[in-house]
Design a protein around this motif. Sequence first.
Motif, short mmCIF file in Angstrom:
data_model
loop_
_atom_site.label_atom_id
_atom_site.label_comp_id
_atom_site.label_asym_id
_atom_site.label_seq_id
_atom_site.Cartn_x
_atom_site.Cartn_y
_atom_site.Cartn_z
N GLY A 166 -13.72 -45.61 45.64
CA GLY A 166 -13.09 -44.75 44.63
C GLY A 166 -12.45 -45.60 43.56
O GLY A 166 -13.10 -46.43 42.92
N LEU A 167 -11.15 -45.43 43.33
CA LEU A 167 -10.42 -46.20 42.34
C LEU A 167 -10.42 -47.68 42.72
O LEU A 167 -10.26 -48.03 43.89
CB LEU A 167 -8.98 -45.68 42.26
CG LEU A 167 -8.15 -46.03 41.03
CD1 LEU A 167 -8.70 -45.32 39.80
CD2 LEU A 167 -6.70 -45.63 41.27
N ALA A 168 -10.62 -48.55 41.75
CA ALA A 168 -10.59 -49.99 42.03
C ALA A 168 -9.20 -50.43 42.46
O ALA A 168 -8.19 -49.79 42.13
CB ALA A 168 -11.03 -50.77 40.79
N ALA A 169 -9.14 -51.53 43.17
CA ALA A 169 -7.86 -52.00 43.74
C ALA A 169 -6.83 -52.33 42.67
O ALA A 169 -5.62 -52.28 42.93
CB ALA A 169 -8.10 -53.21 44.63
N GLY A 226 -10.80 -42.54 50.14
CA GLY A 226 -11.82 -42.71 49.12
C GLY A 226 -11.83 -41.50 48.20
O GLY A 226 -11.05 -40.56 48.39
N ALA A 227 -12.69 -41.51 47.21
CA ALA A 227 -12.72 -40.42 46.23
C ALA A 227 -14.15 -39.99 45.96
O ALA A 227 -15.07 -40.81 45.99
CB ALA A 227 -12.06 -40.87 44.93
N VAL A 228 -14.32 -38.70 45.67
CA VAL A 228 -15.64 -38.22 45.28
C VAL A 228 -15.60 -37.47 43.96
O VAL A 228 -16.59 -36.89 43.54
CB VAL A 228 -16.26 -37.29 46.35
CG1 VAL A 228 -16.56 -38.05 47.62
CG2 VAL A 228 -15.36 -36.08 46.63
N PHE A 273 -18.40 -43.83 41.04
CA PHE A 273 -19.58 -44.14 40.23
C PHE A 273 -20.85 -43.56 40.82
O PHE A 273 -21.83 -43.34 40.09
CB PHE A 273 -19.74 -45.66 40.04
CG PHE A 273 -20.79 -45.97 39.01
CD1 PHE A 273 -20.48 -45.95 37.67
CD2 PHE A 273 -22.11 -46.22 39.40
CE1 PHE A 273 -21.46 -46.18 36.71
CE2 PHE A 273 -23.09 -46.46 38.46
CZ PHE A 273 -22.77 -46.44 37.10
N GLY A 274 -20.86 -43.27 42.12
CA GLY A 274 -22.03 -42.62 42.70
C GLY A 274 -22.36 -41.32 41.99
O GLY A 274 -23.53 -40.99 41.77
N ARG A 275 -21.32 -40.57 41.63
CA ARG A 275 -21.55 -39.32 40.90
C ARG A 275 -22.07 -39.59 39.50
O ARG A 275 -22.97 -38.91 39.02
CB ARG A 275 -20.26 -38.51 40.82
CG ARG A 275 -20.05 -37.64 42.04
CD ARG A 275 -18.89 -36.71 41.87
NE ARG A 275 -18.99 -35.90 40.66
CZ ARG A 275 -18.02 -35.11 40.23
NH1 ARG A 275 -16.89 -35.03 40.89
NH2 ARG A 275 -18.17 -34.39 39.14
N MET A 281 -25.26 -31.24 41.24
CA MET A 281 -26.32 -32.19 40.93
C MET A 281 -25.97 -33.60 41.43
O MET A 281 -26.84 -34.34 41.88
CB MET A 281 -26.58 -32.24 39.42
CG MET A 281 -27.05 -30.93 38.82
SD MET A 281 -28.55 -30.27 39.58
CE MET A 281 -29.67 -31.63 39.42
N ALA A 282 -24.70 -33.96 41.35
CA ALA A 282 -24.27 -35.27 41.84
C ALA A 282 -23.75 -35.21 43.25
O ALA A 282 -24.01 -36.10 44.07
CB ALA A 282 -23.20 -35.85 40.92
N MET A 283 -23.02 -34.13 43.59
CA MET A 283 -22.36 -34.11 44.88
C MET A 283 -23.33 -34.01 46.04
O MET A 283 -23.08 -34.58 47.11
CB MET A 283 -21.37 -32.94 44.94
CG MET A 283 -20.08 -33.17 44.19
SD MET A 283 -19.17 -34.67 44.64
CE MET A 283 -19.27 -34.63 46.40
#
Length: 475
Positions: free
Chosen positions: A22-25, A218-220, A225-227, A115-117
């Motif tokens: 998710g968000l960078a450190a 984590g984040a979705v 960026f996967g989304r 479409m992304a999820m």
Amino acid sequence: MQFISTRGGTEPKDYCEVLLEGLAADGGLVVPEYLPEVSAETFESWRALSYPELATEVIGLFATDIPRDELARMCASAYDASRFPNRAIVPLRDIGAGMTLVGLSEGPTLAFKDMAMQFLGEAIEYALGREDRVLNVLGATSGDTGSAAEHALHGRDRVSVFMLSPQGRMSPFQRAQMYSLLDDNIHNIAIEGVFDDCQHLVKQLSEDLEFKNEFNLGAVNSINFGRISAQIVYYVWAWLRASDGVDAADRADFKVSFAVPSGNFGNILSGFYASKLGVPVERLVLASNENNVLDEFFRTGWYRPRSAANTLATSSPSMDVSKASNLERFVFELVGRDPARVAEAWRELAAQGAIDFTVEQLRFADEFRIVSGTSTHADRLATIHEVAEREGVLIDPHTADGVHVAADFVEEGVPMLVLETAKPEKFAATMAEALGRELEPSAEHQELLDAPQRVLNMPNDEDALRLFIAEHALS
């Protein structure tokens, strides 16, 4: 392909690593080390591919650590007929006035976020299995992201979802889609406040590295960026379909414009990346609602997020966003991929509440081809009514914002592709106001609206959220 932070404070990581992070450190967002370029010949070789096959090729430019056969399997599963009954996956439809609707709402939650999820659900499960670990997803939604994420992740053994939404700010249909999921791994939390309050809580916990690591957070949402990578696919698909009837010799130079209803800037950012890949884009048209911070930014160069108290509740609620988290990725490109300048800009934002990009502002339209406009409640009502009367097509309020703003930028010989945001039945009250009649829900949708719901109301309190996650997180 490796990924770095917009603020320069982390080591490069591969695609599967950033899927789970998710968000960078360092508080920034992950971006590719470079943006790949696709040749005209390669685009042409993709023309005959199905949507899952095209997704494999486009996402494969970034997900180089996933074996191609595994990636193909994920894409085939994500865009299977059981999830997207319309076999075009993304159909294109003429809606008159020089515009074409790009149908992005054929998935399980009737919104473009599917479409992304749907892909991200497959990819996260793969990445977690590869590392034999679990993930507690912490997200914020203004309406559609939450339901798309939960419908992609519910029932998965290695994932638990903690989704924050603003109390009373979503439509009844949006609430029903989320709150009626009763799986043990789904936790809906309605925060007293607006979307930006929810997003701020997510960021606070994500920036606490000790807490984040202890509870595998984590984040979705669109900071993942996967989304973004999965959303690039439908820009490529839409251009390929729009140019199908063009002579082969002229296709490489056949330009289209995209109109994109925008809240958190993730969707239109994907279009910007698609243009960098080589998709011939004439303009990216950003459509804001009354919370028009992004429109002001692209018109003036000033980025001035509003306070929660000044963020309006509108009839296109998924765009009721003042602080567009994905804008940082665009700013990274705007300042020449200089992480020190990005970090400085966000320090300036924290200190002064605004960032001055007036020096760079001329590049928005001239180099990056991004223009913008604002749509109001009256505009979207009139647009919904007009398109229905003229074409017999119903569009939702957010898509109507896109159509309204796009009208000022339609050019002869350049197709204007308007990205659909959601199906209109998700916003029945506004549709009834625009059309002068109630939309009759299908039996399936009425059953959803009548289903039992489970949600926890919580004050805008970081400590309360920490405690709840600590008590319910997978370990």
